[in-house]
Design a protein around this motif. Structure first.
Motif: not given
Length: 189
Positions: A136-144, A150-153
């Motif tokens: 599983p993977c979670a992407i968090q934050g802003s692409y601005k 932050k990517i968490v595997y």
């Protein structure tokens, strides 16, 4: 080459941090399942992943003149959404059997509000194959520009109790989505 360019771009312009790279087994077929918050999720996850990722992408993207050729060259393969696409399933299974990494966004589309949506059972179909490890993977934050990402595997999801159960694809997808949600909550800024 594309992976390296995207890696530099995201590190410079989004101050990307990555956690959990140790959760990728070597030489095994991996189904990488992530939340989907932006159109740039595939290049971000692909660039930061410790292994090369082949993404399943909606077939409409392959008809866009320049983009279609580009995503094909980086290893994406098309899927017709809203139906059972046997060719996409065969392509994904071959990659997994050959020990590759298939990247999926189980929600099937980007989240409009940043919240994790319901996963589609296609992820469960792949996940229940005996030669597949689900990360599983979670992407968090802003692409601005100059935002933080932050990517968490996460640790591989144990779906072995569901492998013998008839019609367990939906349950497997739910288990994967629960793991992604837990990563999001645990690593929320």
């Amino acid at each position: 080459m594309g992976k390296g360019l995207f890696r530099v771009y995201f590190k410079l312009f989004n101050k990307v941090t990555v956690e959990g790279e140790e959760n990728f087994p070597k030489g095994k077929g991996i189904l990488l399942c992530s939340n989907h918050i932006n159109n740039l999720d595939p290049p971000l996850v692909g660039a930061m992943c410790p292994r090369d990722v082949r993404f399943m992408a909606k077939s409409e993207l392959f008809t866009i003149p320049v983009l279609g050729k580009l995503i094909y060259k980086v290893g994406a393969f098309p899927v017709k959404r809203g139906m059972s696409d046997k060719q996409a399933l065969r392509s994904g299974m071959k990659i997994l059997k050959d020990g590759g990494v298939v990247g999926l966004f189980p929600e099937g589309t980007r989240s409009k509000n940043g919240e994790l949506g319901e996963g589609l059972s296609g992820a469960g179909f792949f996940a229940l194959r005996p030669e597949v490890t689900v990360v599983p993977c979670a992407i968090q934050g802003s692409y601005k520009p100059f935002g933080r990402l932050k990517i968490v595997y996460g640790k591989p999801v144990d779906l072995s109790p569901l492998r013998e159960e008839q019609g367990a694809a939906k349950k497997a997808t739910q288990a994967i989505m629960q793991e992604i949600q837990e990563l999001i909550e645990k690593h929320h800024k």
